[in-house]
Design a protein around this motif. Structure first.
Motif, PDB file in Angstrom:
ATOM      1  N   GLU A  17       6.056  -4.940  -3.811  1.00 56.02           N
ATOM      2  CA  GLU A  17       5.606  -4.470  -5.110  1.00 56.02           C
ATOM      3  C   GLU A  17       4.495  -3.443  -4.901  1.00 56.02           C
ATOM      4  O   GLU A  17       3.481  -3.737  -4.275  1.00 56.02           O
ATOM      5  CB  GLU A  17       5.090  -5.643  -5.952  1.00 56.02           C
ATOM      6  CG  GLU A  17       6.172  -6.598  -6.420  1.00 56.02           C
ATOM      7  CD  GLU A  17       7.070  -5.992  -7.483  1.00 56.02           C
ATOM      8  OE1 GLU A  17       6.627  -5.011  -8.123  1.00 56.02           O
ATOM      9  OE2 GLU A  17       8.191  -6.475  -7.662  1.00 56.02           O
ATOM     10  N   GLU A  18       4.717  -2.248  -5.412  1.00 46.16           N
ATOM     11  CA  GLU A  18       3.712  -1.199  -5.294  1.00 46.16           C
ATOM     12  C   GLU A  18       2.852  -1.169  -6.550  1.00 46.16           C
ATOM     13  O   GLU A  18       3.312  -1.491  -7.648  1.00 46.16           O
ATOM     14  CB  GLU A  18       4.375   0.166  -5.079  1.00 46.16           C
ATOM     15  CG  GLU A  18       5.243   0.251  -3.835  1.00 46.16           C
ATOM     16  CD  GLU A  18       4.449   0.135  -2.545  1.00 46.16           C
ATOM     17  OE1 GLU A  18       3.196   0.194  -2.608  1.00 46.16           O
ATOM     18  OE2 GLU A  18       5.062  -0.033  -1.491  1.00 46.16           O
ATOM     19  N   LEU A  19       1.594  -0.785  -6.380  1.00 48.43           N
ATOM     20  CA  LEU A  19       0.651  -0.715  -7.490  1.00 48.43           C
ATOM     21  C   LEU A  19       0.000   0.660  -7.461  1.00 48.43           C
ATOM     22  O   LEU A  19      -0.915   0.916  -6.672  1.00 48.43           O
ATOM     23  CB  LEU A  19      -0.400  -1.826  -7.360  1.00 48.43           C
ATOM     24  CG  LEU A  19      -1.206  -2.172  -8.613  1.00 48.43           C
ATOM     25  CD1 LEU A  19      -0.275  -2.530  -9.760  1.00 48.43           C
ATOM     26  CD2 LEU A  19      -2.155  -3.317  -8.343  1.00 48.43           C
ATOM     27  N   PHE A  20       0.519   1.547  -8.295  1.00 50.13           N
ATOM     28  CA  PHE A  20       0.001   2.915  -8.359  1.00 50.13           C
ATOM     29  C   PHE A  20       0.043   3.348  -9.818  1.00 50.13           C
ATOM     30  O   PHE A  20       1.109   3.608 -10.373  1.00 50.13           O
ATOM     31  CB  PHE A  20       0.836   3.861  -7.496  1.00 50.13           C
ATOM     32  CG  PHE A  20       0.199   5.210  -7.296  1.00 50.13           C
ATOM     33  CD1 PHE A  20      -0.590   5.458  -6.190  1.00 50.13           C
ATOM     34  CD2 PHE A  20       0.374   6.216  -8.221  1.00 50.13           C
ATOM     35  CE1 PHE A  20      -1.187   6.696  -6.003  1.00 50.13           C
ATOM     36  CE2 PHE A  20      -0.214   7.453  -8.058  1.00 50.13           C
ATOM     37  CZ  PHE A  20      -0.997   7.693  -6.936  1.00 50.13           C
ATOM     38  N   VAL A  21      -1.130   3.392 -10.437  1.00 53.65           N
ATOM     39  CA  VAL A  21      -1.251   3.723 -11.857  1.00 53.65           C
ATOM     40  C   VAL A  21      -1.847   5.120 -11.977  1.00 53.65           C
ATOM     41  O   VAL A  21      -2.871   5.420 -11.354  1.00 53.65           O
ATOM     42  CB  VAL A  21      -2.132   2.696 -12.594  1.00 53.65           C
ATOM     43  CG1 VAL A  21      -2.244   3.049 -14.073  1.00 53.65           C
ATOM     44  CG2 VAL A  21      -1.559   1.292 -12.424  1.00 53.65           C
ATOM     45  N   LYS A  22      -1.212   5.958 -12.763  1.00 50.53           N
ATOM     46  CA  LYS A  22      -1.713   7.316 -12.961  1.00 50.53           C
ATOM     47  C   LYS A  22      -2.895   7.308 -13.926  1.00 50.53           C
ATOM     48  O   LYS A  22      -3.096   6.367 -14.680  1.00 50.53           O
ATOM     49  CB  LYS A  22      -0.599   8.214 -13.495  1.00 50.53           C
ATOM     50  CG  LYS A  22       0.565   8.403 -12.526  1.00 50.53           C
ATOM     51  CD  LYS A  22       1.610   9.341 -13.104  1.00 50.53           C
ATOM     52  CE  LYS A  22       2.757   9.547 -12.130  1.00 50.53           C
ATOM     53  NZ  LYS A  22       3.794  10.458 -12.674  1.00 50.53           N
ATOM     54  N   MET A  82      -3.704   2.353  -6.123  1.00 43.35           N
ATOM     55  CA  MET A  82      -4.525   3.066  -7.098  1.00 43.35           C
ATOM     56  C   MET A  82      -4.295   2.416  -8.459  1.00 43.35           C
ATOM     57  O   MET A  82      -3.163   2.376  -8.952  1.00 43.35           O
ATOM     58  CB  MET A  82      -4.152   4.545  -7.149  1.00 43.35           C
ATOM     59  CG  MET A  82      -4.376   5.294  -5.844  1.00 43.35           C
ATOM     60  SD  MET A  82      -6.119   5.532  -5.460  1.00 43.35           S
ATOM     61  CE  MET A  82      -6.590   6.697  -6.727  1.00 43.35           C
ATOM     62  N   VAL A  83      -5.365   1.896  -9.061  1.00 43.34           N
ATOM     63  CA  VAL A  83      -5.219   1.110 -10.286  1.00 43.34           C
ATOM     64  C   VAL A  83      -6.325   1.470 -11.268  1.00 43.34           C
ATOM     65  O   VAL A  83      -7.482   1.666 -10.881  1.00 43.34           O
ATOM     66  CB  VAL A  83      -5.275  -0.408  -9.986  1.00 43.34           C
ATOM     67  CG1 VAL A  83      -5.078  -1.205 -11.267  1.00 43.34           C
ATOM     68  CG2 VAL A  83      -4.234  -0.795  -8.967  1.00 43.34           C
ATOM     69  N   ASP A  84      -5.937   1.556 -12.532  1.00 44.14           N
ATOM     70  CA  ASP A  84      -6.898   1.579 -13.629  1.00 44.14           C
ATOM     71  C   ASP A  84      -6.866   0.186 -14.243  1.00 44.14           C
ATOM     72  O   ASP A  84      -5.953  -0.158 -14.988  1.00 44.14           O
ATOM     73  CB  ASP A  84      -6.519   2.646 -14.657  1.00 44.14           C
ATOM     74  CG  ASP A  84      -7.536   2.739 -15.788  1.00 44.14           C
ATOM     75  OD1 ASP A  84      -8.519   1.964 -15.772  1.00 44.14           O
ATOM     76  OD2 ASP A  84      -7.347   3.577 -16.688  1.00 44.14           O
TER      77      ASP A  84
END
Length: 344
Positions: free
Chosen positions: A201-206, A223-225
């Protein structure tokens, strides 16, 4: 430097077991799979090697009927070999049930493979796995290859050098979808899926995302907000000296540079005062001897969204005085005094 790495001045393939690309040394090996069952931990252990390592998979699917016919032919060949062994046993005068162990093992594995293809919805694949290592020094290159061989041996596999095929191995490593190494291993769908690490599971939030490290499996950045997640709360855990404070300071700095968020740090140890000063923040010291004070009577009329902020402050003052009094609870008269101070 990047140009020299992508397009070096020269390639030299005058050695049987390694090659040179510019001033660097390289070596291509193939993985010989000996184990009947493969663990999914093997690939993750290979990927944990922190060297300039390239792993290539050339996977070719075989048509189902062709795969079944091929295995049946192998079983027929094995049966012929068993008959020959029986004839030898009769001529030599020993028990016909005594068979070479390898012959029995291969026969059982072939029957199991045929059963999986016919009844378990498995398919057959021919797979070639190549390991390419590039290093500035030949000694470092040899150490890395030795480390990879050790990992392969732990999983009942073997890493073999492509003697006199280093050039073909390097070409097969390039993203050309071309395999010039005619060393293939037949595997079923389940066995092949072990080498496809796409279940993470990848976690990359723009947007205003902050850096939180690397994915332990895929090594992609996280990258997470957190404000966009269902639960924006966070907790940093770790052993002493593992970098918990550093992670917190890094997140504070990233939030300061990237977002417009208000950053409030409760710092009983006084550990974060320097970074707050560097970011032109305000340090408020709360202690019996400090010059800064908290006024519990202070009130902000915008404190509550819908409730009356005066009522909330009244409840807080009552709770505060009950803590001050201790076991002796406030009397009704004392409570009424506080209540009368509030405007109706």
């Amino acid at each position: 430097m990047t140009k020299d790495y992508i397009a070096p001045d020269s390639f030299t393939f005058n050695k049987q077991d390694y090659f040179k690309t510019g001033s660097q040394f390289g070596e291509v090996n193939f993985l010989q799979i000996l184990a009947p069952e493969i663990s999914d931990k093997m690939l993750s252990e290979f990927l944990e090697v922190e060297e300039n390592l390239i792993i290539n998979f050339h996977i070719k699917a075989i048509e189902q009927m062709e795969a079944i016919k091929s295995i049946k032919r192998k079983l027929t060949d094995l049966d012929k070999m068993k008959i020959e062994e029986n004839k030898k046993a009769i001529r030599s005068g020993y028990d016909m049930d005594i068979m070479p162990s390898d012959l029995l093992t291969y026969g059982n594995e072939a029957k199991q493979l045929l059963s999986e293809l016919q009844t378990h919805n498995e398919k057959m694949f021919l797979i070639t796995i190549l390991f390419t290592v590039i290093d500035d020094k030949k000694s470092s290159l040899d150490n890395t290859v030795l480390q990879l061989k050790s990992i392969a041996n732990r999983h009942n596999c073997s890493l073999k050098n492509l003697n006199y095929q280093q050039e073909q191995g390097l070409i097969s490593t390039l993203p050309l979808s071309k395999n010039e190494i005619e060393i293939e291993r037949g595997l079923t769908t389940s066995a092949t899926a072990v080498f496809i690490p796409f279940t993470t599971e990848e976690l990359f939030v723009k947007g205003e995302s902050l850096y939180y490290g690397l994915n332990a499996l895929s090594r992609n950045i996280i990258m997470v907000d957190r404000k966009k997640l269902k639960n924006p709360n966070g907790l940093i855990l770790g052993t002493p000296g593992s970098g918990k404070s550093f992670s917190a300071k890094r997140e504070i700095t990233n939030a300061f540079l990237i977002t417009n968020d208000d950053i409030i740090v409760a710092d009983p140890e006084g550990e974060y005062s320097e970074i707050v000063k560097e970011l032109n923040g305000e340090v408020v010291k709360i202690s019996p001897t400090s010059k800064d004070y908290i006024n519990p009577m202070d009130i902000n009329l915008d404190y509550a969204d819908e409730d009356n902020p005066l009522s909330l402050k009244s409840d807080f003052i009552l709770s505060l005085f009950e803590l001050v009094v201790g076991n002796n609870k406030l009397s009704a008269e004392e409570i009424s005094v506080i209540d009368r101070c509030l405007p109706k």
